[in-house]
Design a protein around this motif. Structure first.
Motif, PDB file in Angstrom:
ATOM      1  N   PRO A  21      36.954   9.023  61.346  1.00  0.00           N
ATOM      2  CA  PRO A  21      37.301   9.631  60.054  1.00  0.00           C
ATOM      3  C   PRO A  21      37.400  11.156  60.110  1.00  0.00           C
ATOM      4  O   PRO A  21      38.259  11.749  59.457  1.00  0.00           O
ATOM      5  CB  PRO A  21      36.164   9.194  59.134  1.00  0.00           C
ATOM      6  CG  PRO A  21      35.637   7.950  59.749  1.00  0.00           C
ATOM      7  CD  PRO A  21      35.797   8.136  61.234  1.00  0.00           C
ATOM      8  N   LEU A  22      36.530  11.802  60.898  1.00  0.00           N
ATOM      9  CA  LEU A  22      36.633  13.260  61.027  1.00  0.00           C
ATOM     10  C   LEU A  22      37.898  13.670  61.763  1.00  0.00           C
ATOM     11  O   LEU A  22      38.541  14.661  61.412  1.00  0.00           O
ATOM     12  CB  LEU A  22      35.409  13.813  61.758  1.00  0.00           C
ATOM     13  CG  LEU A  22      34.111  13.840  60.971  1.00  0.00           C
ATOM     14  CD1 LEU A  22      32.976  14.357  61.837  1.00  0.00           C
ATOM     15  CD2 LEU A  22      34.254  14.681  59.735  1.00  0.00           C
ATOM     16  N   LYS A  23      38.248  12.894  62.784  1.00  0.00           N
ATOM     17  CA  LYS A  23      39.467  13.178  63.543  1.00  0.00           C
ATOM     18  C   LYS A  23      40.697  13.005  62.652  1.00  0.00           C
ATOM     19  O   LYS A  23      41.624  13.807  62.694  1.00  0.00           O
ATOM     20  CB  LYS A  23      39.550  12.249  64.752  1.00  0.00           C
ATOM     21  CG  LYS A  23      40.459  12.730  65.836  1.00  0.00           C
ATOM     22  CD  LYS A  23      40.441  11.794  67.015  1.00  0.00           C
ATOM     23  CE  LYS A  23      39.071  11.726  67.633  1.00  0.00           C
ATOM     24  NZ  LYS A  23      39.017  10.928  68.847  1.00  0.00           N
ATOM     25  N   ALA A  24      40.699  11.963  61.818  1.00  0.00           N
ATOM     26  CA  ALA A  24      41.811  11.723  60.901  1.00  0.00           C
ATOM     27  C   ALA A  24      41.916  12.850  59.870  1.00  0.00           C
ATOM     28  O   ALA A  24      43.013  13.343  59.575  1.00  0.00           O
ATOM     29  CB  ALA A  24      41.639  10.383  60.201  1.00  0.00           C
ATOM     30  N   GLY A  25      40.769  13.266  59.346  1.00  0.00           N
ATOM     31  CA  GLY A  25      40.778  14.368  58.381  1.00  0.00           C
ATOM     32  C   GLY A  25      41.278  15.660  58.993  1.00  0.00           C
ATOM     33  O   GLY A  25      42.040  16.406  58.363  1.00  0.00           O
ATOM     34  N   ALA A  26      40.871  15.935  60.219  1.00  0.00           N
ATOM     35  CA  ALA A  26      41.338  17.145  60.900  1.00  0.00           C
ATOM     36  C   ALA A  26      42.837  17.081  61.154  1.00  0.00           C
ATOM     37  O   ALA A  26      43.552  18.077  60.992  1.00  0.00           O
ATOM     38  CB  ALA A  26      40.588  17.333  62.212  1.00  0.00           C
ATOM     39  N   PHE A  27      43.325  15.905  61.541  1.00  0.00           N
ATOM     40  CA  PHE A  27      44.754  15.740  61.791  1.00  0.00           C
ATOM     41  C   PHE A  27      45.567  16.017  60.528  1.00  0.00           C
ATOM     42  O   PHE A  27      46.521  16.796  60.545  1.00  0.00           O
ATOM     43  CB  PHE A  27      45.037  14.326  62.307  1.00  0.00           C
ATOM     44  CG  PHE A  27      46.499  14.010  62.424  1.00  0.00           C
ATOM     45  CD1 PHE A  27      47.221  14.441  63.519  1.00  0.00           C
ATOM     46  CD2 PHE A  27      47.159  13.296  61.435  1.00  0.00           C
ATOM     47  CE1 PHE A  27      48.571  14.160  63.631  1.00  0.00           C
ATOM     48  CE2 PHE A  27      48.505  13.012  61.536  1.00  0.00           C
ATOM     49  CZ  PHE A  27      49.216  13.435  62.640  1.00  0.00           C
ATOM     50  N   TRP A  28      45.189  15.382  59.430  1.00  0.00           N
ATOM     51  CA  TRP A  28      45.968  15.551  58.202  1.00  0.00           C
ATOM     52  C   TRP A  28      45.793  16.941  57.601  1.00  0.00           C
ATOM     53  O   TRP A  28      46.705  17.474  56.956  1.00  0.00           O
ATOM     54  CB  TRP A  28      45.632  14.449  57.200  1.00  0.00           C
ATOM     55  CG  TRP A  28      46.237  13.160  57.649  1.00  0.00           C
ATOM     56  CD1 TRP A  28      45.596  12.070  58.145  1.00  0.00           C
ATOM     57  CD2 TRP A  28      47.641  12.863  57.702  1.00  0.00           C
ATOM     58  NE1 TRP A  28      46.515  11.110  58.507  1.00  0.00           N
ATOM     59  CE2 TRP A  28      47.772  11.565  58.236  1.00  0.00           C
ATOM     60  CE3 TRP A  28      48.801  13.561  57.360  1.00  0.00           C
ATOM     61  CZ2 TRP A  28      48.999  10.955  58.425  1.00  0.00           C
ATOM     62  CZ3 TRP A  28      50.029  12.949  57.544  1.00  0.00           C
ATOM     63  CH2 TRP A  28      50.122  11.666  58.071  1.00  0.00           C
ATOM     64  N   THR A  29      44.654  17.565  57.833  1.00  0.00           N
ATOM     65  CA  THR A  29      44.477  18.960  57.421  1.00  0.00           C
ATOM     66  C   THR A  29      45.429  19.860  58.196  1.00  0.00           C
ATOM     67  O   THR A  29      46.064  20.750  57.626  1.00  0.00           O
ATOM     68  CB  THR A  29      43.020  19.404  57.646  1.00  0.00           C
ATOM     69  OG1 THR A  29      42.163  18.582  56.848  1.00  0.00           O
ATOM     70  CG2 THR A  29      42.812  20.858  57.291  1.00  0.00           C
ATOM     71  N   ALA A  30      45.554  19.602  59.496  1.00  0.00           N
ATOM     72  CA  ALA A  30      46.466  20.396  60.321  1.00  0.00           C
ATOM     73  C   ALA A  30      47.916  20.180  59.906  1.00  0.00           C
ATOM     74  O   ALA A  30      48.741  21.087  60.035  1.00  0.00           O
ATOM     75  CB  ALA A  30      46.280  20.050  61.794  1.00  0.00           C
ATOM     76  N   VAL A  31      48.237  18.992  59.410  1.00  0.00           N
ATOM     77  CA  VAL A  31      49.608  18.714  58.969  1.00  0.00           C
ATOM     78  C   VAL A  31      49.906  19.439  57.656  1.00  0.00           C
ATOM     79  O   VAL A  31      50.998  20.010  57.487  1.00  0.00           O
ATOM     80  CB  VAL A  31      49.824  17.195  58.804  1.00  0.00           C
ATOM     81  CG1 VAL A  31      51.111  16.888  58.084  1.00  0.00           C
ATOM     82  CG2 VAL A  31      49.789  16.504  60.166  1.00  0.00           C
ATOM     83  N   LEU A  32      48.966  19.442  56.727  1.00  0.00           N
ATOM     84  CA  LEU A  32      49.220  19.975  55.386  1.00  0.00           C
ATOM     85  C   LEU A  32      48.932  21.471  55.235  1.00  0.00           C
ATOM     86  O   LEU A  32      49.489  22.124  54.353  1.00  0.00           O
ATOM     87  CB  LEU A  32      48.401  19.186  54.366  1.00  0.00           C
ATOM     88  CG  LEU A  32      48.743  17.702  54.268  1.00  0.00           C
ATOM     89  CD1 LEU A  32      47.784  16.998  53.326  1.00  0.00           C
ATOM     90  CD2 LEU A  32      50.180  17.515  53.823  1.00  0.00           C
TER      91      LEU A  32
END
Length: 73
Positions: A21-32
């Motif tokens: 979940p932290l990796k997913a949050g970091a990924f989508w934060t980097a996208v947005l």
């Protein structure tokens, strides 16, 4: 990474990874996050506080990219 030998093969220890979940949050934060940086740029960089906000957004974006780079693999 410190290599160690087992069964006549060289194995390299992997560095610890973030939970999913932290990796997913970091990924989508980097996208947005670049959209926020574009908003700061569109409003203009007239004051030192705006330069600081833009620089902080860029640094946070790079950190999010590093943290979420292998999400979905």
């Amino acid at each position: 990474m410190s290599p160690f030998i087992t069964d006549d093969r060289l194995t390299v220890a992997k560095p610890p990874s973030l939970p999913g979940p932290l990796k997913a949050g970091a990924f989508w934060t980097a996208v947005l996050m670049p959209f926020l940086a574009l908003g700061v740029l569109a409003s203009g960089l007239g004051s030192p506080l705006e330069y600081l906000a833009f620089t902080a957004l860029l640094v946070a974006n790079v950190l999010a990219l590093v943290a979420g780079h292998d999400y979905g693999q």
